[in-house]
Design a protein around this motif. Structure first.
Motif, PDB file in Angstrom:
ATOM      1  N   ASP A 122     -18.297  -0.521 -48.624  1.00 39.18           N
ATOM      2  CA  ASP A 122     -17.508  -0.802 -49.830  1.00 39.18           C
ATOM      3  C   ASP A 122     -16.903   0.475 -50.426  1.00 39.18           C
ATOM      4  N   GLU A 159     -12.845   1.020 -50.732  1.00 37.15           N
ATOM      5  CA  GLU A 159     -12.255   1.403 -52.022  1.00 37.15           C
ATOM      6  C   GLU A 159     -11.504   2.730 -51.919  1.00 37.15           C
ATOM      7  N   GLU A 212      -7.957  -7.122 -43.140  1.00 43.44           N
ATOM      8  CA  GLU A 212      -8.223  -8.515 -42.775  1.00 43.44           C
ATOM      9  C   GLU A 212      -8.544  -8.646 -41.287  1.00 43.44           C
ATOM     10  N   ASP A 245     -13.730  -8.597 -46.677  1.00 41.71           N
ATOM     11  CA  ASP A 245     -13.348  -9.396 -47.835  1.00 41.71           C
ATOM     12  C   ASP A 245     -12.695  -8.486 -48.881  1.00 41.71           C
ATOM     13  N   LEU A 246     -11.477  -8.812 -49.259  1.00 42.44           N
ATOM     14  CA  LEU A 246     -10.726  -7.991 -50.197  1.00 42.44           C
ATOM     15  C   LEU A 246     -10.852  -8.442 -51.647  1.00 42.44           C
ATOM     16  N   THR A 247     -11.588  -9.512 -51.887  1.00 33.27           N
ATOM     17  CA  THR A 247     -11.712 -10.052 -53.240  1.00 33.27           C
ATOM     18  C   THR A 247     -12.176  -9.009 -54.258  1.00 33.27           C
ATOM     19  N   PRO A 248     -13.221  -8.201 -53.960  1.00 34.44           N
ATOM     20  CA  PRO A 248     -13.653  -7.217 -54.967  1.00 34.44           C
ATOM     21  C   PRO A 248     -12.655  -6.080 -55.209  1.00 34.44           C
ATOM     22  N   TYR A 249     -11.652  -5.975 -54.364  1.00 37.82           N
ATOM     23  CA  TYR A 249     -10.718  -4.850 -54.451  1.00 37.82           C
ATOM     24  C   TYR A 249      -9.314  -5.272 -54.883  1.00 37.82           C
ATOM     25  N   ARG A 250      -9.123  -6.521 -55.276  1.00 35.31           N
ATOM     26  CA  ARG A 250      -7.787  -7.010 -55.640  1.00 35.31           C
ATOM     27  C   ARG A 250      -7.169  -6.204 -56.768  1.00 35.31           C
ATOM     28  N   TYR A 251      -8.001  -5.714 -57.683  1.00 35.90           N
ATOM     29  CA  TYR A 251      -7.460  -4.937 -58.805  1.00 35.90           C
ATOM     30  C   TYR A 251      -6.830  -3.615 -58.364  1.00 35.90           C
ATOM     31  N   GLU A 290       0.439  -5.954 -54.101  1.00 35.25           N
ATOM     32  CA  GLU A 290       1.067  -6.652 -52.955  1.00 35.25           C
ATOM     33  C   GLU A 290       2.535  -6.842 -53.171  1.00 35.25           C
TER      34      GLU A 290
END
Length: 142
Positions: free
Chosen positions: A104, A108, A127, A132-138, A142
């Motif tokens: 992680d 990051e 991908e 999993d990119l969910t925790p890093y969307r912030y 895109e």
């Protein structure tokens, strides 16, 4: 002097000027990275600092993941990209008070070190690695 030869000379001069301008641009960028900032250290000094401070924190799997992430970078620029990304990963690990580099932290730091214009490619690469990119969307634009 024939017209064809004169055209060749003019074309050669244009090519040389363009190549010198491109080379000068990259040399100037390197020069700017070496200039000290307000804190007395340059960007390259900080990169070297974070690499040195965290080199003991890297495991073999983490080094391999870093190599996989920088593999798409053209070979000419791969060493520079590896140093920049690894130093940003090290900076992230130190800021989070980690005792070792984890996946992680790598993801990051990789996202932070990658320019915003390349995030679409970055998302595709992560991908493909089933990360999993969910925790890093912030962090992603895109």
């Amino acid at each position: 002097m024939s017209g064809g030869f004169a055209l060749f000379i003019v074309g050669w001069a244009v090519i040389m000027i363009v190549l010198l301008a491109i080379g000068g641009f990259f040399m100037f960028r390197k020069f700017l990275k070496r200039l000290p900032k307000e804190d007395g250290k340059s960007d390259m000094d900080w990169e070297e600092y974070y690499l040195e401070e965290t080199k003991h924190m890297w495991g073999e799997q983490e080094r391999q993941l870093l190599e996989e992430l920088v593999a798409p970078v053209p070979e000419l620029f791969r060493d520079i990209a590896r140093q920049k990304i690894a130093s940003k990963i090290g900076e992230t690990a130190l800021k989070k008070n980690k005792s070792r580099i984890t996946e992680d932290v790598i993801v990051e730091g990789y996202i932070i070190a990658t320019p915003k214009r390349d995030h679409k490619f970055l998302i595709k690469t992560l991908e493909e690695k089933n990360i999993d990119l969910t925790p890093y969307r912030y962090l992603l634009q895109e």
